[in-house]
Structures are given as structure tokens and as C-alpha cells.
Design an enzyme around this catalytic site. Structure first.
Site, short mmCIF file in Angstrom:
data_model
loop_
_atom_site.label_atom_id
_atom_site.label_comp_id
_atom_site.label_asym_id
_atom_site.label_seq_id
_atom_site.Cartn_x
_atom_site.Cartn_y
_atom_site.Cartn_z
N LEU A 42 -17.51 13.36 -0.44
CA LEU A 42 -17.31 14.01 0.85
C LEU A 42 -17.25 15.53 0.75
O LEU A 42 -16.57 16.09 -0.11
CB LEU A 42 -15.99 13.50 1.43
CG LEU A 42 -15.65 13.96 2.84
CD1 LEU A 42 -16.62 13.37 3.83
CD2 LEU A 42 -14.23 13.56 3.19
N ARG A 67 -14.18 7.65 15.17
CA ARG A 67 -12.97 8.46 14.98
C ARG A 67 -13.31 9.94 14.91
O ARG A 67 -14.29 10.33 14.28
CB ARG A 67 -12.28 8.05 13.67
CG ARG A 67 -11.12 8.93 13.31
CD ARG A 67 -10.36 8.44 12.11
NE ARG A 67 -11.05 8.57 10.84
CZ ARG A 67 -11.25 9.72 10.20
NH1 ARG A 67 -10.82 10.87 10.72
NH2 ARG A 67 -11.87 9.75 9.03
N GLU A 109 -15.74 18.21 7.03
CA GLU A 109 -16.19 18.79 8.28
C GLU A 109 -15.64 20.21 8.46
O GLU A 109 -16.17 21.00 9.24
CB GLU A 109 -15.66 17.88 9.39
CG GLU A 109 -16.26 18.06 10.74
CD GLU A 109 -15.84 16.89 11.63
OE1 GLU A 109 -16.15 15.75 11.27
OE2 GLU A 109 -15.20 17.13 12.64
N LEU A 118 -5.62 11.34 9.36
CA LEU A 118 -4.36 11.83 8.78
C LEU A 118 -3.24 11.78 9.83
O LEU A 118 -2.07 11.55 9.50
CB LEU A 118 -4.54 13.25 8.24
CG LEU A 118 -5.43 13.35 6.98
CD1 LEU A 118 -5.60 14.80 6.55
CD2 LEU A 118 -4.86 12.54 5.83
N GLU A 135 -5.73 3.03 8.03
CA GLU A 135 -7.13 2.60 8.18
C GLU A 135 -7.28 1.10 8.23
O GLU A 135 -8.20 0.58 8.87
CB GLU A 135 -7.99 3.17 7.03
CG GLU A 135 -9.48 2.93 7.26
CD GLU A 135 -10.38 3.59 6.23
OE1 GLU A 135 -9.90 4.46 5.48
OE2 GLU A 135 -11.57 3.24 6.18
N ARG A 164 -18.78 13.00 14.64
CA ARG A 164 -19.49 12.59 13.43
C ARG A 164 -20.63 11.63 13.69
O ARG A 164 -21.66 11.70 13.02
CB ARG A 164 -18.49 11.96 12.46
CG ARG A 164 -17.57 13.00 11.89
CD ARG A 164 -16.47 12.39 11.06
NE ARG A 164 -15.62 13.46 10.54
CZ ARG A 164 -14.51 13.25 9.86
NH1 ARG A 164 -14.09 12.00 9.63
NH2 ARG A 164 -13.79 14.25 9.42
N GLY A 176 0.84 -1.20 0.00
CA GLY A 176 0.00 0.00 0.00
C GLY A 176 0.87 1.25 0.00
O GLY A 176 1.89 1.30 0.69
N PHE A 218 -12.40 21.73 14.50
CA PHE A 218 -12.90 20.49 13.90
C PHE A 218 -13.76 19.78 14.92
O PHE A 218 -13.62 19.97 16.12
CB PHE A 218 -11.73 19.60 13.47
CG PHE A 218 -11.78 19.25 12.02
CD1 PHE A 218 -11.29 20.11 11.06
CD2 PHE A 218 -12.35 18.05 11.60
CE1 PHE A 218 -11.36 19.80 9.72
CE2 PHE A 218 -12.42 17.73 10.26
CZ PHE A 218 -11.92 18.60 9.31
N GLN A 272 -17.64 4.38 10.39
CA GLN A 272 -18.05 5.78 10.51
C GLN A 272 -18.81 6.25 9.28
O GLN A 272 -18.35 6.07 8.16
CB GLN A 272 -16.82 6.68 10.70
CG GLN A 272 -17.18 8.16 10.76
CD GLN A 272 -16.03 8.98 11.29
OE1 GLN A 272 -15.13 9.36 10.56
NE2 GLN A 272 -16.02 9.21 12.58
N GLY A 323 -0.51 4.63 0.25
CA GLY A 323 -1.19 5.83 0.69
C GLY A 323 -0.33 6.48 1.76
O GLY A 323 0.89 6.26 1.84
N GLY A 324 -0.98 7.27 2.60
CA GLY A 324 -0.22 7.99 3.61
C GLY A 324 0.56 7.08 4.53
O GLY A 324 1.76 7.29 4.78
N HIS A 343 -19.84 9.59 7.62
CA HIS A 343 -19.53 11.02 7.67
C HIS A 343 -20.80 11.80 7.39
O HIS A 343 -21.51 11.50 6.44
CB HIS A 343 -18.45 11.35 6.64
CG HIS A 343 -17.87 12.72 6.80
ND1 HIS A 343 -18.59 13.86 6.59
CD2 HIS A 343 -16.63 13.11 7.18
CE1 HIS A 343 -17.81 14.92 6.82
NE2 HIS A 343 -16.62 14.49 7.18
N HIS A 350 -17.73 6.22 5.45
CA HIS A 350 -16.49 6.98 5.32
C HIS A 350 -15.25 6.26 5.82
O HIS A 350 -14.22 6.27 5.16
CB HIS A 350 -16.68 8.29 6.09
CG HIS A 350 -15.54 9.25 5.97
ND1 HIS A 350 -15.10 9.69 4.75
CD2 HIS A 350 -14.78 9.87 6.90
CE1 HIS A 350 -14.08 10.54 4.95
NE2 HIS A 350 -13.86 10.65 6.23
#
Lengths: 265, 586
Positions: B252, B394, B255, B400, B383, B286, B12, B116, B240, B14-15, B242, B353
Site C-alpha cells: 500500500l 469505505r 491515499e 481506523l 474489519e 477509492r 484478535g 483525504f 475495496q 489489532g486496533g 485501494h 485492501h
């Protein structure tokens, strides 16, 4: 970038009148018949791409990506294309739609003339692999060559580097790039000369050259002063029109040219 | 069969995967396998921000952030993990800034911060400015910055390589990974990546639902592969929703729209969150906002011809402020719904989400084989993992943060482990299961289509396993999933080729989705209480006496759970350090 968030966060009303139409978007969604002509290329059997026609019933809120999915999922599972996020931020699904580079997920059918067939082809200038899929490696190679990362000298600060809101704004436009290749593969210079860095690589160089924290500008300007660099641009503005993020690509290229010239004197 | 040898294999990009790769790549020979090009990963779709108690614009500290995270997760959060995350958040943000991330700035030139949902000053007294951000494209900037730094450090990527199995082996009686089996999209070739350590960072599985903010490619591959290898999954019932997905589409809207002052309104124009969360109103967590919205619609105060959505109202904000802080999401509203957010409220409804559950790990990102033992050399982050820092719900921005903090930890730990570990011997024919699966599917000529089965799965999950759940709806979903799994055995695919055969891979991904949907639903039936993102109308209260624990689901041919053969449910204690569970009010 506004600096004072307090100014706009006064407590909103507990109750307001809601407009009759409830914020648009509502109402019956019209459906219509669409004809798609899609360039198919199966590497295991074809020497050249050919068009195949598909008729599908679509809705007013649908995008070209929805139609591609409908064809793949309901008519011919072998139709191959890349996609991921489906709302214009991942950059997977740049294709040519009626001769213009677009993201399939950001192009609404209602914005096209659905009385005529909608023509979908792979983006040009990169090696065709299958149907709407091209080899992205040459594109990313050009990106890597412009050193797309912050280059700094001197000791690291303990906290963040300071940067004024104005300095941050200077390169904001070019930070939006999602590397979809819509710009580079719309560029006539790139079509004829695959060695040309292309607009996307220059946009990403711009993002660092004009970042006040970066000390690597000279290195990148040297790279882009090359014969395959910024001077090859013929300012046809195809790239600016193609960019799904609204980046002023041609302007960014021009600013990089000016930076090279200013450095020379 | 090509066999590649690496110290560390990261699955993977991603981040979490790339943050791990930046650490691991500088310490050990590392390969990153990703089924997409790295910059296509869904981290890039994250919008609003990344919280850290920098205190750049007002007083804040990491202990308040820890508390908010624990309370936000309805006390199912492992508090040691939340403390690690909130403490390391500050360096995680500063690391990104030093890597080049273009954060928005304060007048003094520091990283700017905004409000937030669920993030408060002094244990709930008022909303606090804690989210560091770059307009409403913070995830995009994080993904780009991490990729840029991977380029800088020469990280070795294998793009469009799907990982379809984990190779497990026995070393002195201990099960540990020996690598992964991958499928190269371009050629259809199956290849083995042998490695001393393996890091899973494969993201979520929102595609079990129809209305979702998730990418088409978020099919839970790493989660399903781990489960199929007999390792547990934790807290899978907690998903979750959203609050603000574009109505009907699920795209999306951050928020941050509410963090910047936007409010939700029903058909009567009422700012209804004042009733549900009197103190922080639209900035409640949320789960609470999503439930409140669904309740408004259920009680007949929804908008539109079918009265099936509510409105996000930004019209009282200055257009210049919207342009500066929320440019992307307002463009989404214009592009996809034809609504002008300057002057018109935007139709929104909850969208699937984020998976709070996943592959259980400890705070070192080591994967757990059970409640006490780790799998040496196996790591997970982001995730797909469950540390658990999110508990049953969450908080916005904490994903992030999670990918950066635990991605970094996983990368360092995997590389350190590889320094002392021996290269494992491969078991005999480790690719056999994948080869069989691929060959069976490539020639599948049944009458069922992937598209129809997936649509039916997503429809039943939306109808029965969404914001409101009951035993009846969940059992309906379970019956539907069983029938779909039966139909899945009779699928046909069109593409028989080897090159870029996405038809085949969608069939494989559908198998993952069906398996995960079943685990989610069984765990949801078992948890007869309401907590965070899991709301049972037949058990509307939190029940700490019976359910203050994590759910662990195992694939076990000798067992049975909620009428489903082959599954075993166990519990795992919640780690409680400073905060005793209290009633959750906002």
C-alpha cells in the site's frame, strides 16, 4: 514537520511529459538461481540446530521472505518462521541473514551476493523454539518493565494536550520502533547477559522520556539507571545498523544516559 | 483438556480488539486471544490518518462527515451507524491523544489534519482537512498506543493462540456463545476458553486475492468461524480495491500521498482523474479512482513494458514536505521498486485492501442472528464486522475510526453483559470439531499442496472477482473455487509435529479462505447492479429499486443459492435517516 500544507499543494499540471523509462522499476525482471543455507531446529528431535541447503529460482524483485515462502510452499512445508505484513512494518520476521540481523521481507535478494549461499538463522540471545522462531517473551518482558505508556499527573484536559511541532519532533525517531528485536538480538552485551534491558526497551523508554506530555521520566530513568540498564551499553552500534526502521538506537541510548547524568547534578 | 474461565474473551489484538480490551479489562475479567503478537497486527500497516471533525485547521462538523460516509458508501451505509461513528470520532481521536498517541501538530500545538479521499466540506463542495495523522504511520502509532495502554492496564494476552471455533449453546431456547476453542501455536494443544461474552475482532480476509495490501495472516478466521456456526455474513460482495498499491506487489501507498498533493498520471502524462471526477479529482473515493485507473489501463494508456499500471506523481512536491508527511511510503517505493519518488513517478495499480462486509452487528456491536435478533453475549468490531458504516465503499481513514469507535463500544458492552450473565454451561465435547479437523490435517498425506491451491484461488479471484466483474467471470471463479475445494480434500502436509506447526495452520487458514471466497463470489453474482466497490459490467448502473438492501448469506444445508448447495441468501433493509439516495458524483 512542515506546518503550512498550503505551500505545497498548488494545483499540479494537467499534463506532463513522462520519462522514457516510465518511472524505473520496469523492464524485464532477471531471474537467477540462489542457494540458501537455513538453520533448522526441530525441538522434538534435535538437540542442536543444523544447516540444510535449498536451491531455488528467484527474481530480481524478490526478498528473502519470498525465498523462505518458496522453500516452505514448494519444497519443505515444515520450515517454520514467523511473518505477517511482508513489507517491514509488523516486525515478525527479524532473522540473521549472512550474519546480520535483518527483516526477511525488507532484504532484497539483488542486494545480496547470490553467487554465494545465503545463510539464514534465527536471531541470537533469545531461546530458540524451532527453525527461525525464538521465544519473544523475555524481549517483551523488558519492554513492559520500562513502563511504555504515557504517564501524566494533574487533571485531564477536555480537548487534546497541546504540544509544539518542535516538542513532537524531539522523540519522533524512537516512535518508529516496531519491536522486531533486530537491535536487541544483535547486541553482544545482550548475548552474554540476558538480564540486560537491551536497546529496544531503551528506545521505547526514550520515546516517553522525551515526550513533553509525559511526567514519568524519573520512574523510567530509575529503572534504566539499574546495573542492567543503560550503563551496560558498549556502543558497538550493532543495534543502529540492525534497525530496519533506521532509528538512531545508539544515539537514543546515549541521550537517555545524558538524561540520567543531568538529573544527578 | 485445559479449560480457562473468563468473563470476556476477545479474539484478535489489532486496533478493535485492543480498544475493546482497554474498556473490558477495566470492568471484567478479560482474556485476549491473538494468533500473532499484538504489535504484529495489520492495524499497524494503516498509514494515512483517522478522520474526525475536530475543525482544528478549518471549519468542519460531524454531520458533514456523516454525509460523506453515507455518500462514499453509495447509500448502502446504515445511516444511524454512520452518525454514531462520525459523532464519536471526535472523542475517539482525543482518547488516543490522551493515551499518548503522537499526532502531528499544527503551529498552535493542536492535532494537525489533512485531506483525504471523499471527505468534503458542506456536502461535497470541496475537499476538507479532516484526517488526524502521525506522518504516514498513523496505524502504527494507533497499534503501539493501544498496546502500550493494554500493558498499562495489565490486559491478559494469550499470544499465538489461534481461535478455530466458537462454542454455541442453548440457554432457554436462545442461542448464545459459551466460549471459544483455541489452538496454542507453541505446543499444539487445544484449549477451551469459556466465557460469558465473546468479542470477535479478527480483521479482514484480503488473502483471498493475490494482489493485496493485506498481511499473509489475514485469512478471515473469525468471519469463517462465525459463518460455520450458522450465523449470517453481511454484504460480502463488497471488497475495496485501494487505488495505489505498488505495481506488481500490492504494497500500500497511502491515499495521503494524494491528500498531500500527489496526482495519478497515465502513459500520456495526463492527470486522468480530471475527466472522471472533475470536482475533487484524485481525491475521489477509492472505488471511483480504482475503476478509473483500471479503465485507463484497459484503454491502452497504461505504463511499463506490459502497459499494466499507472503512475503516482509526487515530483512536483518539495522533498522536505515528502520527508515530513510521507516518509514510509516513499521508502517502500525505493526499497521495493527502486524508484526515487522525489524525481520519478511511482508505478501503481489497485490492490485488494478492505472487506466492507463481515459479521453483521448493530450499533452496540452486538452480533445479529438474523435481521432482527441479536446473539446475546456475542460481539464483533473492526474489519471482521459489518455495522454497516462503510456500505459498499469505505472512505479512507474510516477504518481506523471504525476500530476505535466500535472496538470501544464492543468492549464496554461485552463487559456490561458479563456483569449480569451467568457463566454458560459447556455443551458436551465442544472441542470435538476442532480436534477432528486438526488430527485429520496433521496426518494428511494427499497429493495436493497448500501453496498450489492457495495460489490458484488467489489467481482466479484476481482475474474474475476484482475491480470489473460480470456474471461470466464470477461463475468462472465459482467453478474454480468448487474445484479447489475438491482438491483441498486431498491435501498433504509435511509437518507432523505439535510445536509451531505453521504448515498445519496454513492448511486450516486455507479452508477459511476457500469458504469466504465462495461467499464473496455468490453474493457478487446475486447483486445484479453496480454500487461502490462492486462493479458489474453487465449491470453498470446502481439499481435502487431492486438492490437498495444488504445481502445476508447463511450456511444452510437445506438451501441453495446461485447454484451452490448449502447456502441461503436473504436481504436486510438499509437504515435511512437523513439522506435520501442521490446520484453519486464528485
Amino acid at each position: 514537520m512542515t506546518a503550512n500544507p498550503e505551500a505545497t499543494t498548488a494545483e499540479p499540471a494537467s499534463k506532463v511529459a513522462i520519462p522514457e523509462h516510465l518511472g524505473g522499476g520496469a523492464g524485464d525482471i532477471p531471474s537467477f538461481e540462489c542457494t540458501f543455507q537455513i538453520a533448522r531446529f526441530l525441538p522434538e528431535q534435535d538437540s542442536e540446530p543444523h544447516f540444510e541447503e535449498y536451491k531455488v529460482t528467484m527474481y530480481g524483485t524478490d526478498r528473502v521472505l519470498d525465498a523462505l515462502h518458496k522453500i516452505k510452499w514448494e519444497i519443505d512445508g515444515s520450515l517454520s518462521f514467523r511473518r505477517s505484513c511482508a513489507h517491514g512494518v509488523c516486525g515478525s520476521d527479524a532473522v540473521r541473514i549472512n550474519g546480520r540481523n535483518r527483516l526477511a521481507c525488507k532484504t532484497l535478494l539483488k542486494d545480496l551476493d547470490t553467487d554465494k549461499p545465503i545463510v539464514v538463522e534465527a536471531i541470537k540471545g533469545l531461546p530458540l523454539e524451532k527453525d527461525l522462531i525464538v521465544d519473544m517473551e523475555p524481549f517483551f518482558q523488558s519492554y513492559r518493565e520500562i513502563m511504555p505508556f504515557l504517564i501524566t499527573s494533574g487533571p485531564e484536559p477536555t480537548r487534546e494536550r497541546l504540544q509544539s511541532a518542535e516538542d513532537r519532533e524531539r522523540f519522533d525517531d524512537t516512535t518508529k520502533c516496531i519491536l522486531c528485536a533486530a537491535c536487541t538480538s544483535s547486541c553482544p552485551v545482550f548475548w552474554t547477559d540476558g538480564q540486560y534491558f537491551g536497546p529496544a526497551a531503551i528506545v521505547n523508554a526514550h520515546r516517553f522520556i522525551f515526550d513533553s506530555r509525559d511526567d514519568g521520566g524519573d520512574l523510567r530513568l530509575d529503572v534504566l539507571n539499574d546495573k542492567e540498564g543503560v550503563w551496560r551499553c558498549r556502543t558497538t552500534f550493532n543495534c543502529t545498523e540492525a534497525c530496519p526502521r533506521g532509528i538512531q538506537v545508539t544515539q537514543a541510548i546515549t541521550e537517555v544516559r545524558q538524561a540520567i547524568l543531568q538529573r544527578a547534578f | 483438556m485445559q479449560v480457562h474461565d473468563y468473563d470476556v474473551v476477545i479474539v484478535g489484538a489489532g486496533g478493535a480488539g485492543m480498544r475493546a480490551a482497554i474498556e473490558s479489562g477495566q470492568r471484567a475479567r478479560t482474556a485476549v486471544l491473538t494468533k500473532l503478537y499484538p504489535t504484529r497486527s495489520h492495524t499497524g500497516a494503516a498509514q494515512g490518518g483517522m478522520c474526525a471533525a475536530l475543525a482544528n485547521v478549518e471549519e468542519d462538523n460531524w454531520e458533514w462527515h456523516t454525509f460523506d460516509t453515507v455518500k462514499g458508501g453509495d447509500y448502502l451505509v446504515d445511516q444511524d451507524a454512520a452518525e454514531v461513528m462520525a459523532k464519536e470520532a471526535i472523542d475517539a481521536v482525543l482518547d488516543l491523544e490522551k493515551m499518548g498517541l503522537p499526532f502531528n501538530r499544527t503551529p498552535e500545538g493542536k492535532i494537525d489534519q489533512r485531506r483525504f479521499g471523499g471527505h468534503t466540506r458542506d456536502h461535497g463542495k470541496a475537499a476538507v482537512r479532516r484526517a488526524c495523522y502521525a506522518a504516514d504511520r498513523t496505524g502504527h502509532m494507533i497499534l503501539q498506543t493501544l498496546y502500550q495502554n493494554c500493558v498499562k492496564h495489565g490486559v491478559e494476552f494469550f499470544n499465538e493462540y489461534y481461535v478455530l471455533d466458537l462454542i454455541m449453546t442453548d440457554v432457554d431456547g436462545v442461542r448464545r456463545p459459551a466460549g471459544v476453542v483455541s489452538y496454542e501455536l507453541a505446543t499444539g494443544e487445544i484449549q477451551i476458553f469459556r466465557a460469558k461474552s465473546v468479542v470477535f475482532a479478527t480483521g479482514g480476509f484480503g488473502k483471498i486475492f493475490k494482489t493485496t495490501s493485506n498481511a499473509h495472516t489475514l485469512t478471515g478466521d473469525g468471519v469463517a468461524v462465525t459463518y460455520r456456526n450458522g450465523l449470517p455474513l453481511e454484504d460480502m460482495e463488497f471488497f475495496q480495491f485501494h487505488p495505489t498499491g505498488l505495481a506488481g506487489l500490492g504494497i500500500l501507498l497511502s491515499e495521503a500521498a494524494r491528500g498531500e498533493g500527489g496526482v495519478l498520471r497515465n502513459s500520456e502524462g495526463e492527470r486522468f482523474m480530471e475527466r472522471y471526477a472533475p470536482t475533487i479529482k484524485d481525491l475521489a473515493p477509492r472505488d471511483i479512482v480504482a475503476r478509473s485507473m483500471a479503465n485507463e489501463v484497459r484503454e491502452g494508456r497504461g505504463c511499463g513494458p506490459n502497459k499494466d499500471y499507472v503512475l503516482l506523481d509526487l515530483t512536483h512536491l518539495e522533498p522536505a514536505h515528502i520527508d515530513a508527511k510521507l516518509p514510509d511510503i516513499t521508502e517502500f517505493a525505493r526499497t521495493y521498486l527502486g524508484v526515487e519518488p522525489y524525481t520519478e513517478p511511482v508505478p501503481v495499480f489497485p490492490t485488494a485492501h478492505y472487506a466492507m462486509g463481515g459479521i453483521p452487528t448493530n450499533i452496540k456491536a452486538e452480533v445479529l442472528a438474523n435481521n432482527t435478533d441479536v446473539v446475546p453475549g456475542l460481539y464483533a468490531a473492526g474489519e471482521c464486522a459489518c455495522v454497516s458504516v462503510h456500505g459498499s465503499n469505505r472512505l479512507g481513514t474510516n477504518s481506523l475510526l471504525d476500530i476505535n469507535v466500535f472496538g470501544k463500544r464492543a468492549g464496554i458492552a461485552a463487559a456490561e453483559y458479563a456483569k449480569t450473565a451467568q457463566m454458560p454451561e459447556l455443551p458436551e465435547a465442544p472441542e470435538a470439531r476442532v480436534v477432528e479437523m486438526i488430527e485429520t490435517m496433521r496426518s494428511a498425506a494427499g497429493t495436493e499442496t497448500i501453496g498450489a491451491i492457495r495460489k490458484d484461488l488467489q489467481d482466479t479471484m484476481d482475474a474474475n472477482v476484482q475491480v470489473f466483474r460480470t456474471d461470466e467471470t464470477l461463475r468462472k471463479a465459482l467453478d474454480d473455487i468448487a474445484a479447489l475445494r475438491e482438491r483441498y480434500r486431498n491435501i498433504g502436509i509435511h509437518d507432523r509435529g505439535k510445536r509451531y506447526n505453521l504448515d498445519l495452520l496454513e492448511a486450516v487458514e486455507l479452508g477459511f479462505l476457500l469458504e469466504i471466497a465462495e461467499v464473496v463470489t455468490v453474493a457478487a453474482i446475486h447483486r445484479k447492479e453496480s454500487r461502490g466497490g462492486h462493479f458489474r459490467e453487465d449491470f453498470p448502473n446502481r439499481d435502487d429499486e431492486h438492490f437498495m438492501h444488504h445481502t445476508m448469506t447463511y450456511l444452510d444445508p437445506t438451501s441453495e443459492a446461485e447454484g451452490i448447495a448449502g447456502m441461503r441468501l436473504e436481504t436486510k433493509p438499509v437504515v435511512i435517516t437523513r439522506y435520501q439516495p442521490m446520484e453519486r458524483k464528485y
